[in-house]
Design a protein around this motif. Structure first.
Motif, PDB file in Angstrom:
ATOM      1  N   ALA A 151       0.834  -1.201   0.000  1.00 48.44           N
ATOM      2  CA  ALA A 151       0.000   0.000   0.000  1.00 48.44           C
ATOM      3  C   ALA A 151       0.872   1.255   0.000  1.00 48.44           C
ATOM      4  O   ALA A 151       0.612   2.198  -0.754  1.00 48.44           O
ATOM      5  CB  ALA A 151      -0.933   0.003   1.210  1.00 48.44           C
ATOM      6  N   VAL A 152       1.915   1.253   0.807  1.00 39.34           N
ATOM      7  CA  VAL A 152       2.840   2.395   0.836  1.00 39.34           C
ATOM      8  C   VAL A 152       3.563   2.501  -0.500  1.00 39.34           C
ATOM      9  O   VAL A 152       3.733   3.600  -1.040  1.00 39.34           O
ATOM     10  CB  VAL A 152       3.836   2.271   2.015  1.00 39.34           C
ATOM     11  N   GLY A 153       3.964   1.369  -1.058  1.00 39.02           N
ATOM     12  CA  GLY A 153       4.613   1.377  -2.364  1.00 39.02           C
ATOM     13  C   GLY A 153       3.718   1.958  -3.440  1.00 39.02           C
ATOM     14  O   GLY A 153       4.151   2.777  -4.250  1.00 39.02           O
ATOM     15  N   CYS A 154       2.461   1.546  -3.440  1.00 35.86           N
ATOM     16  CA  CYS A 154       1.512   2.082  -4.430  1.00 35.86           C
ATOM     17  C   CYS A 154       1.278   3.572  -4.210  1.00 35.86           C
ATOM     18  O   CYS A 154       1.227   4.343  -5.163  1.00 35.86           O
ATOM     19  CB  CYS A 154       0.185   1.322  -4.365  1.00 35.86           C
ATOM     20  N   ALA A 155       1.148   3.971  -2.960  1.00 34.30           N
ATOM     21  CA  ALA A 155       0.896   5.382  -2.656  1.00 34.30           C
ATOM     22  C   ALA A 155       2.064   6.273  -3.072  1.00 34.30           C
ATOM     23  O   ALA A 155       1.858   7.415  -3.487  1.00 34.30           O
ATOM     24  CB  ALA A 155       0.610   5.556  -1.165  1.00 34.30           C
ATOM     25  N   THR A 156       3.266   5.737  -2.982  1.00 40.21           N
ATOM     26  CA  THR A 156       4.447   6.536  -3.336  1.00 40.21           C
ATOM     27  C   THR A 156       4.917   6.294  -4.764  1.00 40.21           C
ATOM     28  O   THR A 156       5.878   6.926  -5.214  1.00 40.21           O
ATOM     29  CB  THR A 156       5.609   6.238  -2.360  1.00 40.21           C
ATOM     30  N   GLY A 157       4.272   5.356  -5.459  1.00 44.68           N
ATOM     31  CA  GLY A 157       4.641   5.074  -6.833  1.00 44.68           C
ATOM     32  C   GLY A 157       5.896   4.241  -6.974  1.00 44.68           C
ATOM     33  O   GLY A 157       6.581   4.297  -7.988  1.00 44.68           O
ATOM     34  N   ARG A 158       6.205   3.460  -5.947  1.00 40.40           N
ATOM     35  CA  ARG A 158       7.411   2.627  -5.972  1.00 40.40           C
ATOM     36  C   ARG A 158       7.033   1.150  -6.049  1.00 40.40           C
ATOM     37  O   ARG A 158       6.042   0.724  -5.487  1.00 40.40           O
ATOM     38  CB  ARG A 158       8.244   2.863  -4.714  1.00 40.40           C
ATOM     39  N   TYR A 159       7.858   0.373  -6.721  1.00 39.23           N
ATOM     40  CA  TYR A 159       7.676  -1.077  -6.776  1.00 39.23           C
ATOM     41  C   TYR A 159       8.113  -1.674  -5.445  1.00 39.23           C
ATOM     42  O   TYR A 159       9.166  -1.320  -4.922  1.00 39.23           O
ATOM     43  CB  TYR A 159       8.527  -1.691  -7.893  1.00 39.23           C
ATOM     44  N   VAL A 160       7.298  -2.567  -4.909  1.00 38.84           N
ATOM     45  CA  VAL A 160       7.639  -3.295  -3.694  1.00 38.84           C
ATOM     46  C   VAL A 160       7.868  -4.743  -4.099  1.00 38.84           C
ATOM     47  O   VAL A 160       7.015  -5.351  -4.741  1.00 38.84           O
ATOM     48  CB  VAL A 160       6.515  -3.197  -2.636  1.00 38.84           C
ATOM     49  N   ASN A 161       9.005  -5.268  -3.739  1.00 42.43           N
ATOM     50  CA  ASN A 161       9.344  -6.637  -4.100  1.00 42.43           C
ATOM     51  C   ASN A 161       9.161  -7.559  -2.900  1.00 42.43           C
ATOM     52  O   ASN A 161       9.962  -7.530  -1.971  1.00 42.43           O
ATOM     53  CB  ASN A 161      10.775  -6.721  -4.624  1.00 42.43           C
ATOM     54  N   LEU A 162       8.108  -8.354  -2.942  1.00 40.85           N
ATOM     55  CA  LEU A 162       7.877  -9.367  -1.925  1.00 40.85           C
ATOM     56  C   LEU A 162       8.651 -10.622  -2.332  1.00 40.85           C
ATOM     57  O   LEU A 162       8.599 -11.016  -3.500  1.00 40.85           O
ATOM     58  CB  LEU A 162       6.384  -9.689  -1.821  1.00 40.85           C
ATOM     59  N   PRO A 163       9.359 -11.241  -1.395  1.00 40.39           N
ATOM     60  CA  PRO A 163      10.133 -12.438  -1.757  1.00 40.39           C
ATOM     61  C   PRO A 163       9.253 -13.485  -2.447  1.00 40.39           C
ATOM     62  O   PRO A 163       8.122 -13.719  -2.046  1.00 40.39           O
ATOM     63  CB  PRO A 163      10.636 -12.963  -0.408  1.00 40.39           C
ATOM     64  N   VAL A 164       9.746 -14.084  -3.463  1.00 38.48           N
ATOM     65  CA  VAL A 164       9.130 -15.134  -4.276  1.00 38.48           C
ATOM     66  C   VAL A 164       7.928 -14.606  -5.068  1.00 38.48           C
ATOM     67  O   VAL A 164       7.826 -14.818  -6.270  1.00 38.48           O
ATOM     68  CB  VAL A 164       8.727 -16.371  -3.435  1.00 38.48           C
ATOM     69  N   VAL A 165       7.028 -13.898  -4.423  1.00 38.18           N
ATOM     70  CA  VAL A 165       5.812 -13.406  -5.080  1.00 38.18           C
ATOM     71  C   VAL A 165       6.168 -12.417  -6.185  1.00 38.18           C
ATOM     72  O   VAL A 165       5.627 -12.497  -7.290  1.00 38.18           O
ATOM     73  CB  VAL A 165       4.839 -12.774  -4.054  1.00 38.18           C
ATOM     74  N   SER A 166       7.083 -11.506  -5.912  1.00 35.90           N
ATOM     75  CA  SER A 166       7.482 -10.517  -6.920  1.00 35.90           C
ATOM     76  C   SER A 166       8.165 -11.173  -8.105  1.00 35.90           C
ATOM     77  O   SER A 166       7.953 -10.772  -9.250  1.00 35.90           O
ATOM     78  CB  SER A 166       8.419  -9.472  -6.321  1.00 35.90           C
ATOM     79  N   GLU A 167       8.977 -12.173  -7.816  1.00 33.63           N
ATOM     80  CA  GLU A 167       9.650 -12.880  -8.909  1.00 33.63           C
ATOM     81  C   GLU A 167       8.635 -13.574  -9.809  1.00 33.63           C
ATOM     82  O   GLU A 167       8.760 -13.542 -11.024  1.00 33.63           O
ATOM     83  CB  GLU A 167      10.635 -13.897  -8.332  1.00 33.63           C
ATOM     84  N   ALA A 168       7.633 -14.183  -9.195  1.00 35.40           N
ATOM     85  CA  ALA A 168       6.578 -14.838  -9.978  1.00 35.40           C
ATOM     86  C   ALA A 168       5.758 -13.812 -10.752  1.00 35.40           C
ATOM     87  O   ALA A 168       5.395 -14.050 -11.906  1.00 35.40           O
ATOM     88  CB  ALA A 168       5.682 -15.660  -9.063  1.00 35.40           C
ATOM     89  N   ALA A 169       5.474 -12.678 -10.142  1.00 39.49           N
ATOM     90  CA  ALA A 169       4.728 -11.616 -10.824  1.00 39.49           C
ATOM     91  C   ALA A 169       5.546 -11.090 -12.000  1.00 39.49           C
ATOM     92  O   ALA A 169       4.996 -10.850 -13.086  1.00 39.49           O
ATOM     93  CB  ALA A 169       4.391 -10.486  -9.852  1.00 39.49           C
ATOM     94  N   GLU A 170       6.815 -10.922 -11.781  1.00 37.32           N
ATOM     95  CA  GLU A 170       7.704 -10.449 -12.851  1.00 37.32           C
ATOM     96  C   GLU A 170       7.727 -11.448 -14.010  1.00 37.32           C
ATOM     97  O   GLU A 170       7.700 -11.053 -15.167  1.00 37.32           O
ATOM     98  CB  GLU A 170       9.120 -10.238 -12.297  1.00 37.32           C
ATOM     99  N   ALA A 171       7.772 -12.728 -13.685  1.00 40.34           N
ATOM    100  CA  ALA A 171       7.774 -13.765 -14.722  1.00 40.34           C
ATOM    101  C   ALA A 171       6.464 -13.729 -15.535  1.00 40.34           C
ATOM    102  O   ALA A 171       6.480 -13.955 -16.735  1.00 40.34           O
ATOM    103  CB  ALA A 171       7.963 -15.143 -14.090  1.00 40.34           C
ATOM    104  N   GLN A 172       5.367 -13.413 -14.887  1.00 42.76           N
ATOM    105  CA  GLN A 172       4.072 -13.321 -15.575  1.00 42.76           C
ATOM    106  C   GLN A 172       3.987 -12.072 -16.442  1.00 42.76           C
ATOM    107  O   GLN A 172       3.166 -12.035 -17.374  1.00 42.76           O
ATOM    108  CB  GLN A 172       2.926 -13.305 -14.551  1.00 42.76           C
ATOM    109  N   MET A 173       4.803 -11.089 -16.167  1.00 41.96           N
ATOM    110  CA  MET A 173       4.773  -9.843 -16.936  1.00 41.96           C
ATOM    111  C   MET A 173       5.472  -9.999 -18.284  1.00 41.96           C
ATOM    112  O   MET A 173       5.254  -9.213 -19.179  1.00 41.96           O
ATOM    113  CB  MET A 173       5.461  -8.716 -16.154  1.00 41.96           C
ATOM    114  N   ARG A 174       6.295 -11.005 -18.447  1.00 43.24           N
ATOM    115  CA  ARG A 174       7.041 -11.199 -19.696  1.00 43.24           C
ATOM    116  C   ARG A 174       6.164 -11.743 -20.771  1.00 43.24           C
ATOM    117  O   ARG A 174       5.204 -12.349 -20.670  1.00 43.24           O
ATOM    118  CB  ARG A 174       8.217 -12.139 -19.469  1.00 43.24           C
TER     119      ARG A 174
END
Length: 171
Positions: A148-171
């Motif tokens: 929520a803080v990341g979204c409010a400030t416009g910054r990417y928040v990288n959650l362990p494992v989850v962010s990597e999977a999200a990144e893989a889905q973005m390709r």
């Protein structure tokens, strides 16, 4: 239009409009609402903390009355945000990360079902169940707050494992 300057993943700078920050935040309500089932012991121990959920009560009531529960909001977030090519990468990444966080919440429920009298004939001891619920709930609230803080400030928040999977889905 108000924008926030942030560091993008590649080291450059980008501008994230306020509308994108709001759209990126909304899917995070999905795992928070899905994870409410793990909050019972936490709120039994800290009843005053329930005040933090008051703004969500109307949404929780609507989701609870839907015939398909969380399924409709899940697909709305998936198709409307995470897979919507008309939205910015910031919105789509956060949408996908929120959806994957919601999917991760399926695993504790599966484990709990596995260790039931009907399946394995073993039950999880009360103290362990209580501890597990509290760890899941507090972890989920921390992840929600960070995102929520990341979204409010416009910054990417990288959650362990989850962010990597999200990144893989973005390709």
């Amino acid at each position: 239009m108000v924008v926030v300057q942030t560091k993008a993943g590649g080291g450059g700078t980008s501008l994230v409009p306020v509308s994108d920050r709001v759209v990126a935040f909304l899917p995070y309500l999905l795992p928070l609402i899905s994870g409410l089932r793990y909050s019972r012991y936490f709120f039994a121990a800290f009843p005053a903390a329930i005040i933090m959920l008051q703004p969500l009560l109307p949404i929780v009531k609507i989701v609870a009355t839907l015939p398909l529960g969380n399924l409709i909001p899940f697909f709305a977030a998936y198709l409307g945000v995470a897979r919507n090519q008309n939205l910015s990468r910031f919105c789509r990444f956060n949408g996908m990360q929120a959806i994957l966080l919601d999917i991760v919440l399926i695993f504790p429920g599966l484990l709990e079902s596995l260790f039931s009298r009907e399946i394995l004939g073993i039950t999880i001891p009360y103290f362990l169940s209580k501890w597990m619920y509290n760890v899941i709930w507090v972890g989920l609230v921390v992840a929600f707050a960070l995102c929520a803080v990341g979204c409010a400030t416009g910054r990417y928040v990288n959650l362990p494992v989850v962010s990597e999977a999200a990144e893989a889905q973005m390709r």
